[in-house]
Write a protein that holds these residues in place. Sequence first.
Motif, PDB file in Angstrom:
ATOM      1  N   HIS A 190      49.139 -54.532   9.199  1.00 54.67           N
ATOM      2  CA  HIS A 190      49.423 -53.760  10.405  1.00 54.67           C
ATOM      3  C   HIS A 190      49.311 -54.694  11.606  1.00 54.67           C
ATOM      4  CE1 HIS A 190      48.034 -50.224  13.217  1.00 54.67           C
ATOM      5  NE2 HIS A 190      49.154 -50.788  13.624  1.00 54.67           N
ATOM      6  N   TYR A 191      50.391 -54.752  12.397  1.00 52.56           N
ATOM      7  CA  TYR A 191      50.437 -55.612  13.578  1.00 52.56           C
ATOM      8  C   TYR A 191      50.751 -54.762  14.799  1.00 52.56           C
ATOM      9  CZ  TYR A 191      50.784 -59.108   9.923  1.00 52.56           C
ATOM     10  OH  TYR A 191      50.546 -59.873   8.806  1.00 52.56           O
ATOM     11  N   THR A 192      50.209 -55.166  15.943  1.00 54.30           N
ATOM     12  CA  THR A 192      50.427 -54.408  17.165  1.00 54.30           C
ATOM     13  C   THR A 192      50.585 -55.362  18.342  1.00 54.30           C
ATOM     14  OG1 THR A 192      49.589 -52.559  18.513  1.00 54.30           O
ATOM     15  CG2 THR A 192      47.970 -54.180  17.770  1.00 54.30           C
ATOM     16  N   GLY A 193      51.206 -54.882  19.403  1.00 54.11           N
ATOM     17  CA  GLY A 193      51.384 -55.720  20.584  1.00 54.11           C
ATOM     18  C   GLY A 193      52.249 -55.032  21.614  1.00 54.11           C
ATOM     19  N   THR A 194      52.531 -55.732  22.694  1.00 57.63           N
ATOM     20  CA  THR A 194      53.418 -55.236  23.738  1.00 57.63           C
ATOM     21  C   THR A 194      54.379 -56.347  24.128  1.00 57.63           C
ATOM     22  OG1 THR A 194      51.965 -55.910  25.561  1.00 57.63           O
ATOM     23  CG2 THR A 194      51.631 -53.695  24.655  1.00 57.63           C
ATOM     24  N   VAL A 195      55.480 -55.951  24.738  1.00 57.85           N
ATOM     25  CA  VAL A 195      56.445 -56.925  25.220  1.00 57.85           C
ATOM     26  C   VAL A 195      57.216 -56.297  26.374  1.00 57.85           C
ATOM     27  CG1 VAL A 195      58.225 -56.185  23.556  1.00 57.85           C
ATOM     28  CG2 VAL A 195      58.335 -58.485  24.546  1.00 57.85           C
ATOM     29  N   THR A 196      57.480 -57.059  27.420  1.00 57.82           N
ATOM     30  CA  THR A 196      58.315 -56.522  28.496  1.00 57.82           C
ATOM     31  C   THR A 196      59.734 -56.389  27.973  1.00 57.82           C
ATOM     32  OG1 THR A 196      58.985 -58.670  29.406  1.00 57.82           O
ATOM     33  CG2 THR A 196      56.899 -57.715  30.211  1.00 57.82           C
ATOM     34  N   LEU A 197      60.460 -55.444  28.519  1.00 58.00           N
ATOM     35  CA  LEU A 197      61.835 -55.229  28.065  1.00 58.00           C
ATOM     36  C   LEU A 197      62.667 -56.487  28.277  1.00 58.00           C
ATOM     37  CD1 LEU A 197      63.996 -53.404  26.923  1.00 58.00           C
ATOM     38  CD2 LEU A 197      64.401 -52.531  29.243  1.00 58.00           C
ATOM     39  N   GLN A 198      62.475 -57.163  29.398  1.00 55.78           N
ATOM     40  CA  GLN A 198      63.261 -58.367  29.664  1.00 55.78           C
ATOM     41  C   GLN A 198      62.952 -59.469  28.665  1.00 55.78           C
ATOM     42  OE1 GLN A 198      65.836 -58.510  31.940  1.00 55.78           O
ATOM     43  NE2 GLN A 198      66.226 -60.303  30.632  1.00 55.78           N
ATOM     44  N   ASP A 199      61.673 -59.707  28.361  1.00 57.58           N
ATOM     45  CA  ASP A 199      61.319 -60.726  27.370  1.00 57.58           C
ATOM     46  C   ASP A 199      61.876 -60.363  26.000  1.00 57.58           C
ATOM     47  OD1 ASP A 199      60.010 -62.327  29.167  1.00 57.58           O
ATOM     48  OD2 ASP A 199      57.995 -61.620  28.657  1.00 57.58           O
ATOM     49  N   ALA A 200      61.867 -59.060  25.693  1.00 53.73           N
ATOM     50  CA  ALA A 200      62.414 -58.613  24.410  1.00 53.73           C
ATOM     51  C   ALA A 200      63.914 -58.873  24.335  1.00 53.73           C
ATOM     52  CB  ALA A 200      62.114 -57.131  24.213  1.00 53.73           C
ATOM     53  N   LEU A 201      64.640 -58.525  25.395  1.00 56.63           N
ATOM     54  CA  LEU A 201      66.087 -58.717  25.418  1.00 56.63           C
ATOM     55  C   LEU A 201      66.459 -60.193  25.338  1.00 56.63           C
ATOM     56  CD1 LEU A 201      67.077 -56.105  28.161  1.00 56.63           C
ATOM     57  CD2 LEU A 201      67.442 -55.918  25.696  1.00 56.63           C
ATOM     58  N   ASN A 202      65.636 -61.043  25.907  1.00 61.53           N
ATOM     59  CA  ASN A 202      65.927 -62.476  25.897  1.00 61.53           C
ATOM     60  C   ASN A 202      65.930 -63.067  24.492  1.00 61.53           C
ATOM     61  OD1 ASN A 202      66.201 -62.540  28.669  1.00 61.53           O
ATOM     62  ND2 ASN A 202      64.108 -63.260  29.049  1.00 61.53           N
ATOM     63  N   ARG A 203      65.360 -62.351  23.524  1.00 66.58           N
ATOM     64  CA  ARG A 203      65.324 -62.829  22.146  1.00 66.58           C
ATOM     65  C   ARG A 203      66.607 -62.529  21.381  1.00 66.58           C
ATOM     66  NH1 ARG A 203      60.763 -66.007  20.705  1.00 66.58           N
ATOM     67  NH2 ARG A 203      59.420 -65.849  22.538  1.00 66.58           N
ATOM     68  N   LEU A 204      67.485 -61.735  21.983  1.00 66.22           N
ATOM     69  CA  LEU A 204      68.686 -61.278  21.300  1.00 66.22           C
ATOM     70  C   LEU A 204      69.912 -62.057  21.748  1.00 66.22           C
ATOM     71  CD1 LEU A 204      68.051 -57.430  21.674  1.00 66.22           C
ATOM     72  CD2 LEU A 204      67.379 -58.916  19.766  1.00 66.22           C
ATOM     73  N   PRO A 206      73.762 -62.320  23.172  1.00 69.35           N
ATOM     74  CA  PRO A 206      74.319 -61.561  24.299  1.00 69.35           C
ATOM     75  C   PRO A 206      74.945 -60.224  23.915  1.00 69.35           C
ATOM     76  CG  PRO A 206      74.839 -63.887  24.527  1.00 69.35           C
ATOM     77  CD  PRO A 206      74.219 -63.728  23.164  1.00 69.35           C
ATOM     78  N   GLN A 207      75.677 -60.165  22.807  1.00 71.26           N
ATOM     79  CA  GLN A 207      76.336 -58.918  22.428  1.00 71.26           C
ATOM     80  C   GLN A 207      75.314 -57.847  22.055  1.00 71.26           C
ATOM     81  OE1 GLN A 207      79.096 -59.269  19.173  1.00 71.26           O
ATOM     82  NE2 GLN A 207      79.923 -57.222  19.458  1.00 71.26           N
ATOM     83  N   THR A 208      74.346 -58.231  21.242  1.00 72.74           N
ATOM     84  CA  THR A 208      73.307 -57.290  20.844  1.00 72.74           C
ATOM     85  C   THR A 208      72.451 -56.894  22.040  1.00 72.74           C
ATOM     86  OG1 THR A 208      73.233 -58.275  18.633  1.00 72.74           O
ATOM     87  CG2 THR A 208      71.362 -56.912  19.292  1.00 72.74           C
ATOM     88  N   ARG A 209      72.193 -57.846  22.926  1.00 71.58           N
ATOM     89  CA  ARG A 209      71.384 -57.589  24.113  1.00 71.58           C
ATOM     90  C   ARG A 209      71.989 -56.464  24.946  1.00 71.58           C
ATOM     91  NH1 ARG A 209      71.481 -62.649  27.215  1.00 71.58           N
ATOM     92  NH2 ARG A 209      70.345 -63.383  25.377  1.00 71.58           N
ATOM     93  N   GLU A 210      73.298 -56.460  25.097  1.00 73.73           N
ATOM     94  CA  GLU A 210      73.955 -55.438  25.905  1.00 73.73           C
ATOM     95  C   GLU A 210      73.868 -54.072  25.221  1.00 73.73           C
ATOM     96  OE1 GLU A 210      75.501 -53.537  28.938  1.00 73.73           O
ATOM     97  OE2 GLU A 210      74.851 -55.630  28.916  1.00 73.73           O
ATOM     98  N   LYS A 211      74.001 -54.037  23.893  1.00 78.99           N
ATOM     99  CA  LYS A 211      73.876 -52.772  23.169  1.00 78.99           C
ATOM    100  C   LYS A 211      72.478 -52.193  23.324  1.00 78.99           C
ATOM    101  CE  LYS A 211      77.355 -53.574  19.578  1.00 78.99           C
ATOM    102  NZ  LYS A 211      77.601 -53.685  18.122  1.00 78.99           N
ATOM    103  N   VAL A 212      71.481 -53.044  23.160  1.00 81.47           N
ATOM    104  CA  VAL A 212      70.105 -52.579  23.276  1.00 81.47           C
ATOM    105  C   VAL A 212      69.816 -52.115  24.701  1.00 81.47           C
ATOM    106  CG1 VAL A 212      67.687 -53.287  23.151  1.00 81.47           C
ATOM    107  CG2 VAL A 212      69.283 -54.002  21.364  1.00 81.47           C
ATOM    108  N   ARG A 213      70.352 -52.829  25.678  1.00 77.75           N
ATOM    109  CA  ARG A 213      70.132 -52.442  27.073  1.00 77.75           C
ATOM    110  C   ARG A 213      70.695 -51.044  27.334  1.00 77.75           C
ATOM    111  NH1 ARG A 213      69.333 -56.140  31.034  1.00 77.75           N
ATOM    112  NH2 ARG A 213      70.502 -57.732  29.892  1.00 77.75           N
TER     113      ARG A 213
END
Length: 288
Positions: A190-204, A206-213
């Motif tokens: 079991h793992y837990t944590g937090t991430v800002t939306l911007q830091d999360a999107l930066n891992r994707l 560009p095409q996937t990033r726009e879908k997730v946004r």
Amino acid sequence: MERRTALRTTVVVAAGSAIAATLTACGSDGGSGNAGTINLPADTALVKASQRTGQADSFEADLTIADTGDGGTTIRGSGDVRLRPNLAFTATLDQLKVGGQTLPGVGSRAILVGDTLYAKVPRLAEFATGGKPWLRLNVDRTGRRLGFGFDEITDAVQRVNPAEQTKMFTGSKDARRVGEEKIEGVRTGHYTGTVTLQDALNRLDPQTREKVRRWHTDGSDRLAFDIWIDSENLPRKLVVKGTSKGHETSTVTVLYRDYGKKIRVNPPPADQVGDVTDTVGRFLGGGN
């Protein structure tokens, strides 16, 4: 309005359940590997899970979406999904509550085969299909009449797609291992944590990033996550909470199983289907 809500919700849950996990095509149940791999540090476990889930061809999932807006909405569904060689799924709507009220549509089913969507929504059958239990529509042709098309279906998939979610979680600066737990009888870390939306999107990409946004329309600026990963680096459970200015906006919970199971998605018998592709706009009040 009720008819439109029932049909749209069936599709959303179908897509969402369809969505709900990108697991493995390797045919393993994830419970027989080296138990030591569930003790990995969080950053390593998330990277491995991200790599592993990207190999998914099929899965079974239970999905719950709870949003706090508009008095609160809860959608619960389940389904079987085949991602490759093309997207296909079957899904069932198990619960629909808005503002504390249970709405019609529970028990509705949806099937996507190619570019055709089949929906079994009992309250529509009496007037939409002449009494036939299933309605059929061509997604491309009906498109914007209903406010959704393949773009919306694939966007919804991103909301709980573990391949993308675990990539996003690798942007966390505080991820940590909580311990070991069993999920539906399978040992997991079991793992837990937090991430800002911007830091999360930066891992994707560009095409996937726009879908997730696009599916982050609830105003979330930070994601808090809990993920349970088995000995084969496959997610078994995922809980993601969106927050905005410290207030919770939504929670998505997914349970995954039957990874790599061969899934056959077949349309209903032809004599039980009424085509509404050319009339759907009229009976939902959307015009032609």
